[in-house]
Design a protein around this motif. Structure first.
Motif, PDB file in Angstrom:
ATOM      1  N   PHE A  71       0.727  -1.010  -0.083  1.00 55.93           N
ATOM      2  CA  PHE A  71       0.026  -0.133  -0.024  1.00 55.93           C
ATOM      3  C   PHE A  71       0.772   1.227  -0.057  1.00 55.93           C
ATOM      4  N   TRP A  75      -4.275   5.250   1.479  1.00 56.40           N
ATOM      5  CA  TRP A  75      -4.807   3.898   1.615  1.00 56.40           C
ATOM      6  C   TRP A  75      -5.571   3.681   2.601  1.00 56.40           C
ATOM      7  N   THR A 128     -10.437  -2.685   1.301  1.00 53.81           N
ATOM      8  CA  THR A 128      -9.636  -1.649   0.970  1.00 53.81           C
ATOM      9  C   THR A 128      -9.786  -0.650  -0.125  1.00 53.81           C
TER      10      THR A 128
END
Length: 231
Positions: A71, A75, A128
């Motif tokens: 990431f 994020w 995510t």
């Protein structure tokens, strides 16, 4: 006999979860905790507690369910209770972590949305996404206001205001994630359609003098006639 590995359970990382929490909420800067653990949070779970991580600037790796992903800036990760995960930040990463129990929200409609989005609290899950540049100013304002309320210990109606900002942030996450999924689904459909058209044209070039029926080409492409016509 193979030993069963037991992983630690925390409310926030490093805070023992031996005592159940009720109507719990906590907000912290990633660096305030991560620097005490060499920026590496080993595999652990948060029983009965949701965690949201927002990396403003920085990089690292996130592992869940045997899969590790990298990431970067902006994020966001929402982790359901009882989900085994680990995360390693590059030193100097800037961001926030917030933790809350489902009963803290005290909002029926949001609880239903969260349940539909994340699944049963007893089932490990995480979502995510990356905050885009056009959304970022609004997102930053949410956390600025949440941080102000969290630090305003003696303010009247503090918990209600915190709940409102958390509800807004969660609603934004759910909407953005759904939009991302729709975009990816549309893109995947376009790729499949283009591939089908190319295969159809190749078949047509070879067989157009002998086969004029759509059913022949649909069978060769392993699709229905309607699917072929719509593409």
């Amino acid at each position: 006999m193979q030993e069963i590995e037991i992983f630690p359970q925390y409310h926030g990382y490093g805070v023992s979860a031996e005592t159940p929490m009720h109507s719990y909420f906590h907000l912290e800067h990633i660096c305030d905790v991560a620097e005490h653990y060499d920026w590496d949070f080993k595999p652990h779970t948060h029983p009965d507690v949701y965690q949201m991580i927002w990396v403003e600037t920085g990089q690292g790796t996130f592992s869940v369910d045997g899969k590790t992903t990298e990431f970067g800036d902006n994020w966001v990760c929402l982790i359901a209770p009882n989900t085994l995960h680990s995360i390693a930040f590059t030193p100097g990463t800037v961001g926030r972590s917030l933790y809350f129990t489902p009963d803290f929200l005290n909002l029926g409609y949001l609880g239903n949305m969260l349940h539909d989005f994340m699944g049963n609290v007893n089932m490990p899950s995480c979502k995510t996404l990356v905050i885009s540049a056009d959304i970022l100013p609004r997102w930053e304002s949410y956390f600025a206001n949440l941080n102000e309320e969290f630090n305003n210990q003696d303010a009247h109606g503090r918990n209600g205001c915190i709940r409102a900002w958390v509800a807004l942030i969660l609603t934004e996450v759910i909407r953005l994630h759904q939009q991302t999924e729709q975009t990816e689904s549309t893109s995947a459909h376009s790729v499949r359609s283009e591939h089908m058209v190319n295969n159809f044209l190749q078949l047509l070039e070879k067989n157009y003098t002998l086969e004029r029926k759509c059913s022949f080409y649909a069978q060769e492409l392993c699709v229905s006639v309607d699917t072929l016509k719509n593409n």
